[in-house]
Design an enzyme around this catalytic site. Structure first.
Site, PDB file in Angstrom:
ATOM      1  N   ARG A 129      -9.153  -4.506   1.409  1.00  8.73           N
ATOM      2  CA  ARG A 129      -8.602  -5.251   0.291  1.00  8.73           C
ATOM      3  C   ARG A 129      -9.580  -6.348  -0.132  1.00  8.73           C
ATOM      4  NH1 ARG A 129      -5.096  -8.437   1.401  1.00  8.73           N
ATOM      5  NH2 ARG A 129      -4.936  -8.238   3.650  1.00  8.73           N
TER       6      ARG A 129
ATOM      7  N   TYR B 147      -9.523   1.985  -2.522  1.00 11.64           N
ATOM      8  CA  TYR B 147      -9.121   1.762  -1.140  1.00 11.64           C
ATOM      9  C   TYR B 147      -7.723   1.170  -0.986  1.00 11.64           C
ATOM     10  CZ  TYR B 147     -10.115   1.508   3.806  1.00 11.64           C
ATOM     11  OH  TYR B 147     -10.104   1.742   5.152  1.00 11.64           O
TER      12      TYR B 147
ATOM     13  N   LYS C 217       1.115  -3.183  -1.202  1.00 12.67           N
ATOM     14  CA  LYS C 217       0.978  -4.634  -1.265  1.00 12.67           C
ATOM     15  C   LYS C 217       1.351  -5.168  -2.659  1.00 12.67           C
ATOM     16  CE  LYS C 217      -0.655  -4.719   2.946  1.00 12.67           C
ATOM     17  NZ  LYS C 217       0.258  -5.095   4.038  1.00 12.67           N
TER      18      LYS C 217
ATOM     19  N   HIS D  92       6.206  -9.252   4.799  1.00 12.73           N
ATOM     20  CA  HIS D  92       5.135  -8.505   5.471  1.00 12.73           C
ATOM     21  C   HIS D  92       5.516  -8.355   6.943  1.00 12.73           C
ATOM     22  CE1 HIS D  92       0.549  -8.321   6.480  1.00 12.73           C
ATOM     23  NE2 HIS D  92       1.059  -7.129   6.306  1.00 12.73           N
TER      24      HIS D  92
ATOM     25  N   SER E  74      -2.345  -9.197   8.933  1.00 12.61           N
ATOM     26  CA  SER E  74      -2.884  -7.835   8.978  1.00 12.61           C
ATOM     27  C   SER E  74      -3.696  -7.595  10.256  1.00 12.61           C
ATOM     28  CB  SER E  74      -3.782  -7.593   7.768  1.00 12.61           C
ATOM     29  OG  SER E  74      -3.038  -7.720   6.592  1.00 12.61           O
TER      30      SER E  74
ATOM     31  N   CYS F  97      -3.054  -7.367  13.443  1.00 13.83           N
ATOM     32  CA  CYS F  97      -2.789  -8.141  14.663  1.00 13.83           C
ATOM     33  C   CYS F  97      -2.081  -7.281  15.704  1.00 13.83           C
ATOM     34  CB  CYS F  97      -1.900  -9.338  14.367  1.00 13.83           C
ATOM     35  SG  CYS F  97      -2.773 -10.869  14.089  1.00 13.83           S
TER      36      CYS F  97
ATOM     37  N   ASP G 113       5.074  -2.356   8.270  1.00 16.12           N
ATOM     38  CA  ASP G 113       4.337  -3.254   7.380  1.00 16.12           C
ATOM     39  C   ASP G 113       5.205  -4.082   6.436  1.00 16.12           C
ATOM     40  OD1 ASP G 113       1.736  -4.203   6.644  1.00 16.12           O
ATOM     41  OD2 ASP G 113       1.856  -3.048   4.788  1.00 16.12           O
TER      42      ASP G 113
ATOM     43  N   ARG H 263      -8.753   3.871   8.606  1.00 12.85           N
ATOM     44  CA  ARG H 263      -7.303   4.023   8.559  1.00 12.85           C
ATOM     45  C   ARG H 263      -6.828   5.457   8.769  1.00 12.85           C
ATOM     46  NH1 ARG H 263      -4.333  -0.929   7.413  1.00 12.85           N
ATOM     47  NH2 ARG H 263      -6.006  -2.432   7.171  1.00 12.85           N
TER      48      ARG H 263
HETATM   49  O1  TSX Z   1      -1.868  -4.454  19.397  1.00 13.17           O
HETATM   50  C1  TSX Z   1      -2.034  -5.271  20.282  1.00 13.17           C
HETATM   51  N1  TSX Z   1      -0.929  -5.861  20.870  1.00 13.17           N
HETATM   52  C2  TSX Z   1       0.443  -5.561  20.392  1.00 13.17           C
HETATM   53  C3  TSX Z   1       0.947  -4.365  21.062  1.00 13.17           C
HETATM   54  C4  TSX Z   1       2.207  -4.003  21.086  1.00 13.17           C
HETATM   55  N2  TSX Z   1      -3.303  -5.585  20.666  1.00 13.17           N
HETATM   56  C5  TSX Z   1      -4.475  -4.946  20.040  1.00 13.17           C
HETATM   57  C6  TSX Z   1      -5.197  -5.854  19.115  1.00 13.17           C
HETATM   58  C7  TSX Z   1      -4.600  -5.924  17.758  1.00 13.17           C
HETATM   59  C8  TSX Z   1      -4.991  -4.840  16.835  1.00 13.17           C
HETATM   60  C9  TSX Z   1      -3.485  -6.482  21.673  1.00 13.17           C
HETATM   61  N3  TSX Z   1      -4.586  -6.970  22.234  1.00 13.17           N
HETATM   62  C10 TSX Z   1      -2.392  -7.075  22.305  1.00 13.17           C
HETATM   63  C11 TSX Z   1      -1.080  -6.741  21.904  1.00 13.17           C
HETATM   64  O2  TSX Z   1      -0.117  -7.248  22.473  1.00 13.17           O
HETATM   65  N4  TSX Z   1      -2.861  -7.925  23.253  1.00 13.17           N
HETATM   66  C12 TSX Z   1      -4.193  -7.855  23.192  1.00 13.17           C
HETATM   67  C13 TSX Z   1      -5.121  -8.635  24.036  1.00 13.17           C
HETATM   68  C14 TSX Z   1      -5.493  -7.798  25.232  1.00 13.17           C
HETATM   69  C15 TSX Z   1      -6.528  -6.890  25.124  1.00 13.17           C
HETATM   70  C16 TSX Z   1      -6.873  -6.117  26.214  1.00 13.17           C
HETATM   71  C17 TSX Z   1      -6.199  -6.241  27.404  1.00 13.17           C
HETATM   72  C18 TSX Z   1      -5.156  -7.157  27.519  1.00 13.17           C
HETATM   73  C19 TSX Z   1      -4.814  -7.920  26.421  1.00 13.17           C
HETATM   74  N5  TSX Z   1      -6.633  -5.451  28.460  1.00 13.17           N
HETATM   75  C20 TSX Z   1      -6.319  -5.563  29.774  1.00 13.17           C
HETATM   76  O3  TSX Z   1      -5.622  -6.430  30.170  1.00 13.17           O
HETATM   77  C21 TSX Z   1      -6.860  -4.545  30.682  1.00 13.17           C
HETATM   78 MN    MN Z   2      -0.079  -5.271   6.269  1.00 11.52          MN
END
Ligand code: TSX
Ligand code: MN
Length: 557
Positions: free
Chosen positions: A72, A212, A221, A241, A263, A265, A290, A381
């Protein structure tokens, strides 16, 4: 122009005629929304080298975008309202007459050498009073096929419109007309001339130059959030959102939760969460990842629907451990954009599996592990139908009552794993103060802390201060408001390590929220909110020390 003759909606027919005269396409196609229509378009795209069939996944296709058209473009997204106050300090306001005039010039002849597709679509179930109809004119068959996955699209929508129905008029062009004999590019677009403009008073959206995602799929959006948020303000509801999910405890009691995160997260991962070991007697169901349209009900509760029918999810990081439900969703009948291609005819991205010895990367180049570049664009995506999601909620097309609203963001410091607001007014303040460390979905610097009230900064169609006020006004009307919580799955410790394991383990956070909603567990009252006690937090089956917990839950540094 024969294609439009059967149309019974005079005003719509006239709009299409008038636009076609201006856009000067070489053909016109009113989309019916059938599988045959989509198959034929995709076949045609493959023949022209604009899509690649994925032999390992039935009905799946790969698209490689122009490397300048990968996300975006907030800097070129405008709300062009007649009153400047309607777009506030947080939005880009555009003068409606000036933007209209400029875009009219850009659209003049923009579809030469291309087909103009008429895409009638409905956000929300056809016939529901909560739903809103749009008609998108586009010269991108990729957009047509994506809209068929992401929305209810085709003839049934025209039927619902009847002869008089109102709709949001959506005009989109990739902005690259073809001269006679000119060879098309694999991803036509016009990156130097991009503009996404919303004209709320005219019920109109113009998008030029990008093919895109959120720039081009105007139901999502543009209509689903920016235009809908304005409608919600006028009509007394909220367009948010937010993901939408169900959580059922071992006794069979169920709650629906809506959650707002900026976005990329991990909203999609949370919406499709798989219960971890030790919590297999809980059930998590998915209604959306979303957008949630939220209406006050006659019973004093809030009811939410997901207006979409698909997922437009970030591929990198989606794997069998992090999100098996997303992988099942895109196993067939899905589109992939800017992922890598394996030598044996499958898609691949970072986080899906161990990297194969050789790949074709997202730009079509040879790739080997350790070559120094990622094989997939970080904002690559998948576009997949909800119907294929194993965790899909049986009631995903119905309005569901909300027991909790969650605000979350990516914060490596200061913000605890979970905190319950003291009341609605305080909860709205927590949402209004949301800040997140920036990711790749929006253009901007990765890692910077960005204020993102309710995760709506890029998506609110009017002034943020009026929007927060609208939330507070809605709260005053509710006899039984949902509880509001703040979460942070991304806090880091002294060694830059994540303090919380996240992913499936987040069900523990949801379970605590569930128990709070149903009055099953006490909380520690502080001026900043209600905190879980270590002893009551559902940690069974997860080794998690009190010391680590204290670091995780500490308010402030
Ligand atoms: O999506 C994530 N969530 C929500 C899941 C239901 N991610 C991926 C990044 C966002 C796109 C996360 N990354 C989350 C999370 O709750 N937490 C983390 C941080 C994290 C990354 C790797 C590990 C732990 C935490 N790995 C180990 O502990 C081995
Ligand atoms: Mn979104």
């Amino acid at each position: 122009m024969k294609a439009v003759e059967g149309l019974e909606h005079e005003q719509l027919k006239n709009w299409i005629y008038e636009r076609a005269k201006h856009l000067k396409p070489s053909a016109l196609h009113v989309c019916t929304g059938t599988a045959e229509e989509s198959d034929a378009l995709l076949e045609g795209l493959c023949a022209k080298g604009q899509a690649i069939r994925i032999p390992k996944r039935p009905g799946c296709f790969l698209f490689r975008s122009d490397p300048r058209d990968v996300a975006r473009v907030e800097s070129k997204t405008f709300v062009c309202s007649q009153t400047a106050q309607v777009a506030g300090v947080n939005n880009r306001w555009g003068d409606p007459d000036a933007f209209k005039a400029c875009l009219e010039r850009w659209f003049d002849g923009a579809m030469q050498g291309r087909t103009l597709y008429v895409v009638p679509f409905c956000m929300g179930p056809i016939g529901s009073p909560y739903s809103r109809i749009g008609v998108q004119l586009t010269d991108s068959p990729y957009v047509v096929c994506s809209m068929r996955i992401m929305t209810r699209m085709g003839s049934s929508v025209l039927e619902a419109l009847g002869t008089q129905g109102s709709y949001v008029a959506c005009l989109h062009s990739v902005g690259m007309p073809l001269a006679p004999g000119q060879k098309d590019s694999t991803w036509p677009c016009n990156p130097d001339k991009v503009c996404i403009a919303h004209f709320p008073e005219a019920n109109l959206i113009y998008s030029f130059g990008s093919g895109y995602g959120g720039n081009a799929l105007l139901g999502k959006k543009c209509l689903g959030l920016r235009m809908a948020s304005i409608m919600g303000k006028q009509e007394g509801w909220l367009a948010e959102h937010m993901l939408l999910m169900g959580v059922k405890d071992p006794q069979g009691q169920k709650s629906y939760i809506a959650a707002a995160f900026p976005s990329a997260c991990g909203k999609t991962n949370l919406a499709m969460l798989q219960p971890p070991e030790g919590m297999k007697d809980w059930t998590v169901t998915t209604l959306g990842d979303d957008i949630a349209w939220i209406h006050p009900g006659k019973d004093g509760r809030l009811y939410a629907i997901n207006p979409e029918t698909g997922f437009f999810g970030v591929a990198p990081g989606t794997g069998p451990e992090t999100n098996p439900n997303a992988l099942m969703s895109c196993a067939r009948n899905s589109l992939f954009t800017n992922v890598a291609l394996t030598d044996d005819g499958d898609v691949w991205w970072e986080g899906l599996s161990e990297p194969p010895a050789h790949l074709t990367d997202w730009q079509g180049c040879h790739w080997t592990p350790g070559c120094g570049r990622p094989a997939t664009h970080p904002n690559a995506r998948f576009t997949a139908p909800i119907l294929q999601c194993p965790s899909r909620d049986p009631d995903w097309e119905k309005p569901v009552p909300l027991d909790a609203i969650v605000f979350g963001a990516r914060r490596s410091t200061d913000v605890p794993l979970v905190l319950e607001s003291l009341n609605w007014v305080h909860g709205v303040q927590l949402g209004a103060n949301l800040c997140s460390e920036q990711t790749a979905a929006a253009d901007g610097t990765v890692g910077q802390l960005r204020k993102d009230p309710m995760a709506m900064l890029p998506f609110c169609g009017y002034a943020m201060e009026d929007y927060i006020q609208h939330w507070q006004a809605i709260g005053k009307t509710l006899a039984h408001p949902p509880k509001i919580f703040q979460v942070n799955f991304f806090r880091k410790g002294a060694y830059n390590d994540f303090l919380w394991p996240g992913f499936g383990q987040n069900l523990r956070v949801l379970a605590w929220i569930f128990q709070r909603v149903h009055g099953k567990v006490p909380a520690q009252q502080t001026p900043e909110g209600l905190l879980p006690f270590y002893a009551d937090f559902p940690l069974k089956g997860l080794e998690y020390s009190q010391e680590r917990w204290d670091a995780l839950q500490r308010l402030g540094e």
